[in-house]
Scaffold this motif. Sequence first.
Motif, mmCIF file in Angstrom:
data_model
loop_
_atom_site.group_PDB
_atom_site.id
_atom_site.type_symbol
_atom_site.label_atom_id
_atom_site.label_comp_id
_atom_site.label_asym_id
_atom_site.label_seq_id
_atom_site.Cartn_x
_atom_site.Cartn_y
_atom_site.Cartn_z
ATOM 1 N N LEU A 387 0.825 -1.203 0.000
ATOM 2 C CA LEU A 387 0.000 0.000 0.000
ATOM 3 C C LEU A 387 0.864 1.259 0.000
ATOM 4 O O LEU A 387 0.599 2.206 -0.756
ATOM 5 C CB LEU A 387 -0.921 -0.011 1.219
ATOM 6 N N MET A 388 1.899 1.289 0.828
ATOM 7 C CA MET A 388 2.752 2.468 0.905
ATOM 8 C C MET A 388 3.531 2.689 -0.393
ATOM 9 O O MET A 388 3.631 3.814 -0.891
ATOM 10 C CB MET A 388 3.718 2.337 2.082
ATOM 11 N N ILE A 389 4.071 1.618 -0.963
ATOM 12 C CA ILE A 389 4.796 1.743 -2.233
ATOM 13 C C ILE A 389 3.841 2.120 -3.359
ATOM 14 O O ILE A 389 4.171 2.923 -4.249
ATOM 15 C CB ILE A 389 5.556 0.445 -2.540
ATOM 16 N N PHE A 390 2.635 1.564 -3.320
ATOM 17 C CA PHE A 390 1.606 1.883 -4.306
ATOM 18 C C PHE A 390 1.273 3.380 -4.271
ATOM 19 O O PHE A 390 1.191 4.044 -5.317
ATOM 20 C CB PHE A 390 0.372 1.032 -4.004
ATOM 21 N N ILE A 391 1.079 3.942 -3.084
ATOM 22 C CA ILE A 391 0.780 5.371 -2.948
ATOM 23 C C ILE A 391 1.955 6.213 -3.444
ATOM 24 O O ILE A 391 1.775 7.189 -4.173
ATOM 25 C CB ILE A 391 0.446 5.704 -1.477
ATOM 26 N N GLY A 392 3.172 5.838 -3.043
ATOM 27 C CA GLY A 392 4.346 6.581 -3.486
ATOM 28 C C GLY A 392 4.532 6.546 -4.990
ATOM 29 O O GLY A 392 4.849 7.571 -5.615
ATOM 30 N N MET A 393 4.325 5.382 -5.592
ATOM 31 C CA MET A 393 4.456 5.262 -7.048
ATOM 32 C C MET A 393 3.432 6.145 -7.767
ATOM 33 O O MET A 393 3.744 6.775 -8.781
ATOM 34 C CB MET A 393 4.266 3.801 -7.462
ATOM 35 N N THR A 394 2.214 6.192 -7.248
ATOM 36 C CA THR A 394 1.176 7.014 -7.871
ATOM 37 C C THR A 394 1.539 8.499 -7.799
ATOM 38 O O THR A 394 1.407 9.233 -8.785
ATOM 39 C CB THR A 394 -0.176 6.768 -7.186
ATOM 40 N N LEU A 395 2.008 8.952 -6.631
ATOM 41 C CA LEU A 395 2.404 10.350 -6.482
ATOM 42 C C LEU A 395 3.563 10.703 -7.409
ATOM 43 O O LEU A 395 3.526 11.734 -8.107
ATOM 44 C CB LEU A 395 2.798 10.624 -5.025
ATOM 45 N N ALA A 396 4.591 9.851 -7.420
ATOM 46 C CA ALA A 396 5.771 10.137 -8.236
ATOM 47 C C ALA A 396 5.434 10.122 -9.727
ATOM 48 O O ALA A 396 5.847 11.017 -10.480
ATOM 49 C CB ALA A 396 6.877 9.127 -7.928
#
Length: 580
Positions: A387-396
Amino acid sequence: MARSGAASAENGKNTKGEPMERLREFIPPDGGYGWVIVFASGMTNFFTLALVQNFGLIYRDSLKKWDINNAQYSVILNLQFSICNCLGLIMGPLLRAQGYRKVSFWGSVMICVSAALTSQVNEFYLFLIVYSVVGGAGVGFVWSSTSLAINTYFKERRGVATGIAWAATGLSPVVFPQFLTWLRTEFDVHGTVLITAGIMMHSIPASLLLHPIERHAEFKSVGDDEDDPEKAGSAAAEEADECKNLVEASAVRPVEVFGGEEAFGSRRSSFRKRHSLPHAVHVSGGDIIVDTQDTLGLDIATPISLHSSRVSLDKMGSTNLRRTVAHSDFVEALEEVKLEQEPSLEVIPEISAAKHDSDEGKNLFCACMKRVADYLDLALLNDFRFLMIFIGMTLAYCGEINFSLLASLVFLDYGFSLEKVAMLMSTLAFVDLVTRFCVPFFSDHYKLDSLVMYSIGLIFLGTGRIMLAHLDGYITILCVSAWLGLGKGFRTIYMALVMPSIVPLDKLASASGLQTMANGISFLIIGPLFGYMRDNSDNFVGVLYAIDLFTAGAIIVWILEVVCRRNRKRKEAKKEKNAA
């Protein structure tokens, strides 16, 4: 029963008399015609990206004349990428049904038609239709189909093949800015885009070179037992015997009755799991396809005992009855319940029927939601690290792609000529291309983590945008462009490797689908805000800092995930030490 099963197997038919399909898998050529596939994929992407990556360079001055502001310009570009990403949810079934050759062909046709129509429009809403919607769908078709074609033809040399194809694709932003700038000096904006549409038509014959794998690969049967009729017959007989034993066992073992449903226990579940696969899998074009009706839970029929259909407990309102009875006493118990509940049924038949309908509607809704969740594999979001990597990837990804789309406008905002802006963009793309070649050898030697390398690329891009916001001068900006190209190379390589490094292979397709869907939604919601900021400011400085906030947010989210994961491991180790 065993004889009939053996006979059916010998005749190549199932127990219903229907032909039995053989499961086969292909052996990837890892060369041969696969190199033509690499060339065709690279050329298809090379030509289809000609207008996508240079839209702002061509239309910058014309958009002002047509009263299209920066916010509307951002909507046009972000809608195209949003559609391209959201198509990932349907590309899997479409590619299985039509094959990558047809999908790539029609995608190329759509892109060329979109470019030709775009050359004749000058209104915002027409750009949305012919460029964003039609062109975005075409780009999504081409990208997905060419990627699948390479992955199908290569296994051992997949990395090399993908690198070569990406190198050919990466030449597009190096070559076309210079060429389109020259066209722009000879023709008006409509003529330039129309000639570009004609050049992009070379992607159509390139897509036709993506031959189906059946023409160039060898196939082998899955399992040796299928080639032996006696073994196939024995397996069918064993399955039939176990089914018979399961039904007979229900007559003697206790059956739990609750609201008219029977719990058969784990034996029935294990039986379904072990014997549902041959009915749920078939082969189409060398691909193993899972029957969605069984996978998504559409097969909801529940088994019943030999006599349970005589009386329905639901009809008698016995939802509060819960007892365990032997099968020999089953009918007697039902008759007792019927006598006890008959008066209440006569008094409130309408209430019982309404309640029954309400329960059915609620259960149907829950079942539909469960199928949607299973199809999208939303259970992945329960994993904190994912979930955390998913959110970060979306933002980046949202920030970086928007910067790529606005880069030409940022350079033009300095007051440089079209020739100088084209050189800046070509420099950025050239350094990006060189980085894609060199960095993988370095990271493979030192075994560096994909997420760490991706974060390094984001740091390069973030610092480059800060320099871009405060420095000026053509030579200085040229050096900044090279710095940005270095960061873009890191980002492009490792962006595609982060998810495979944290998600199991069987969940990778679902994870990628969720990521592309989130990217598409974020483009549509957040992307136009960057253009709106530019319309309400004097330059792109505020926009560059806003994009850097997304990049910084992604890195902060990943750092928090690492800290939380290490703290959790430390606590678990401490508990184990205290327990010992």
